[in-house]
Design a protein around this motif. Structure first.
Motif, PDB file in Angstrom:
ATOM      1  N   ALA A 116       0.863  -1.262   0.033  1.00  0.00           N
ATOM      2  CA  ALA A 116       0.023   0.008  -0.135  1.00  0.00           C
ATOM      3  C   ALA A 116       0.806   1.280  -0.033  1.00  0.00           C
ATOM      4  O   ALA A 116       1.902   1.390   0.456  1.00  0.00           O
ATOM      5  CB  ALA A 116      -0.821  -0.090   1.250  1.00  0.00           C
ATOM      6  N   GLY A 117       0.168   2.501  -0.465  1.00  0.00           N
ATOM      7  CA  GLY A 117       0.963   3.702  -0.540  1.00  0.00           C
ATOM      8  C   GLY A 117       1.555   4.210   0.871  1.00  0.00           C
ATOM      9  O   GLY A 117       2.517   4.453   0.890  1.00  0.00           O
ATOM     10  N   PRO A 118       0.731   4.216   1.852  1.00  0.00           N
ATOM     11  CA  PRO A 118       1.360   4.271   2.952  1.00  0.00           C
ATOM     12  C   PRO A 118       2.492   3.637   3.538  1.00  0.00           C
ATOM     13  O   PRO A 118       3.349   4.109   4.259  1.00  0.00           O
ATOM     14  CB  PRO A 118       0.184   4.585   4.010  1.00  0.00           C
ATOM     15  N   VAL A 119       2.736   2.576   3.334  1.00  0.00           N
ATOM     16  CA  VAL A 119       3.560   1.580   3.722  1.00  0.00           C
ATOM     17  C   VAL A 119       4.903   1.735   2.778  1.00  0.00           C
ATOM     18  O   VAL A 119       6.038   1.938   3.529  1.00  0.00           O
ATOM     19  CB  VAL A 119       3.139   0.197   3.519  1.00  0.00           C
ATOM     20  N   TRP A 120       4.708   2.133   1.737  1.00  0.00           N
ATOM     21  CA  TRP A 120       5.602   2.422   0.706  1.00  0.00           C
ATOM     22  C   TRP A 120       6.418   3.699   1.427  1.00  0.00           C
ATOM     23  O   TRP A 120       7.734   4.119   1.397  1.00  0.00           O
ATOM     24  CB  TRP A 120       5.247   2.571  -0.526  1.00  0.00           C
ATOM     25  N   LEU A 121       5.598   4.743   1.391  1.00  0.00           N
ATOM     26  CA  LEU A 121       5.884   6.130   1.920  1.00  0.00           C
ATOM     27  C   LEU A 121       6.510   6.003   3.226  1.00  0.00           C
ATOM     28  O   LEU A 121       7.893   6.725   3.426  1.00  0.00           O
ATOM     29  CB  LEU A 121       4.846   7.121   1.785  1.00  0.00           C
TER      30      LEU A 121
END
Length: 443
Positions: A116-121
């Motif tokens: 997911a985007g938040p995990v990547w960020l």
């Protein structure tokens, strides 16, 4: 600073971020080979070359003297026509371009893995901000200690302020990283029109700035200029960066016209006493030089990757890659230490820039700085990688707050440095709080 990058997506990939295959790149495009999969050495080299040239420039250009308890600083590139060097040595556009390619590669890989985007960020933010903590841990108390030992106040305060100014790059780059998912979607839908629109916005900002006299308007270009070159990295990752020689000629040609007939100085870095700086805030002239640099690098991609494949060069790149962020953050500390001993302690001033004494002494100066940099690398390179953490599970709002806190902390340290006072403490605290919010308890 990470150096292992998955090879960019093939040319023609426009829509889904996880597109599995695509036709060969069109003729004239700067696209990496489709097989075999592996590292994109070109991007690795650009990032390492960019940071190395930043260090070389910072170590070479100070003109220093000490008298009456105060240190005087000048810039060797301000003498004669030395400003021409900055059209190559001002490599931050190349660094942002390489960062854009790396972020596109990393984000698309995360999408393919279902991250997911938040995990990547959260992972990117930790890698970006973690190495700054030891810098803050050393420099927050260091000015107080040096003043207590009786060192002159003005040199100590000057060094403490400059030690934090390097963090401007990380503050802006963090914004680019946080914007990557959105900007990738825009890239998939509109391609080259996105950096073109950002460049057009930068032109409009400069027109307003120089016709109205409102210098503050120019700071809007901090976002527009750096995001524009960052977006060009996405096009490279797609294999859609075409006609690099034409791009190089157009960029440098436009820059020459802007300097010759516009309100822009020739130097692409700020010069002492100059009424206008192309760097702070960035101008269209700097953007044009950046486009020229990117085109030139892309046109020479084959030669660059072939050179990087030489065994000796590959070993140097392999050693330097995991240490580049440490070098960037601490190279000014090495400069301050040598300056304190040679200039302040021994009273040796910098010779006239460009003269025989300066030219003969410059290599020795660099060797001394490199020797001092060695122990700093051994001590602080271990902080290049953040400690292992459980996968982030805090959601989009929490990671947005974490990014905002980390960005605010980096910006505060950029503006105030580590000069004794509450601002550096608050900046470091905000950075630490942002990092804490990227962590999640292990299940």
């Amino acid at each position: 600073m990470a150096t292992v990058l998955t090879r960019p997506a093939p040319a023609g990939a426009r829509a889904p971020l996880a597109r599995p295959s695509a036709p060969p790149p069109p003729s004239g495009s700067c696209a990496p080979p489709l097989a075999p999969p592996g590292r994109d050495v070109f991007i690795d080299v650009l990032r390492l070359f960019g940071i190395a040239l930043v260090v070389l420039q910072h170590w070479s250009m100070p003109v220093l003297s000490f008298a009456g308890g105060e240190i005087t600083t000048g810039n060797a590139l301000a003498s004669g026509n030395a400003w021409v060097v900055t059209w190559i040595s001002q490599v931050m556009p190349l660094v942002f371009f390489a960062g854009g390619a790396a972020n596109a590669i990393s984000r698309r890989g995360a999408v393919r893995r279902g991250t997911a985007g938040p995990v990547w960020l959260a992972a990117r933010l930790r890698r970006l901000a973690w190495p700054v903590l030891p810098l803050a841990a050393v420099w927050l108390p260091l000015p107080h200690l040096l003043l207590a030992l009786g060192l002159p106040e003005q040199p100590v305060v000057t060094a403490a302020r400059l030690a934090g100014q390097l963090l401007w790059f990380l503050a802006i780059y963090l914004v680019a990283v946080a914007a990557t998912p959105l900007m990738l979607r825009l890239n998939a839908a509109y391609g080259l029109r996105v950096p073109a629109a950002l460049a057009a916005g930068a032109v409009a900002v400069d027109v307003v700035r120089f016709t109205s006299g409102l210098e503050v308007v120019g700071f809007v270009n901090i976002g527009l200029v750096w995001l524009a070159v960052h977006q060009l990295g996405f096009l490279y990752a797609d294999g859609r960066l075409r006609r690099p020689w034409a791009m190089a000629a157009a960029g440098y040609g436009l820059a020459a016209l802007l300097v010759a007939f516009g309100p822009y100085p020739g130097s692409m870095i700020g010069m002492p006493g100059a009424a206008v700086s192309n760097m702070a805030p960035p101008t269209v002239a700097l953007l044009a030089v950046g486009i020229g640099q990117i085109g030139l690098a892309a046109a020479l991609r084959g030669q660059i990757t072939a050179f990087a494949a030489w065994p000796g060069v590959a070993r140097v790149l392999g050693w330097a890659g995991p240490r580049m962020m440490t070098v960037y953050l601490w190279h000014m500390s090495a400069l301050f230490a040598v300056t304190a001993i040679v200039v302040v302690g021994l009273g040796v001033s910098t010779p006239e820039p460009g003269g025989a004494a300066w030219l003969s002494g410059w290599p020795h100066w660099l060797v001394v700085l490199a020797v001092v940099m060695g122990p700093l690398l051994r001590v602080f390179a271990r902080f290049e990688e953040p400690p292992a953490a459980a996968p982030y599970r805090g959601g989009a709002v929490r990671i947005a707050v974490a990014a905002a806190l980390a960005g605010a902390g980096l910006l505060t340290l950029t503006l105030f440095g580590f000069v004794p006072g509450p601002a550096p403490v608050l900046g470091a605290a905000a950075l630490g709080a942002g990092l804490l919010l990227t962590r999640s308890a292990r299940r």
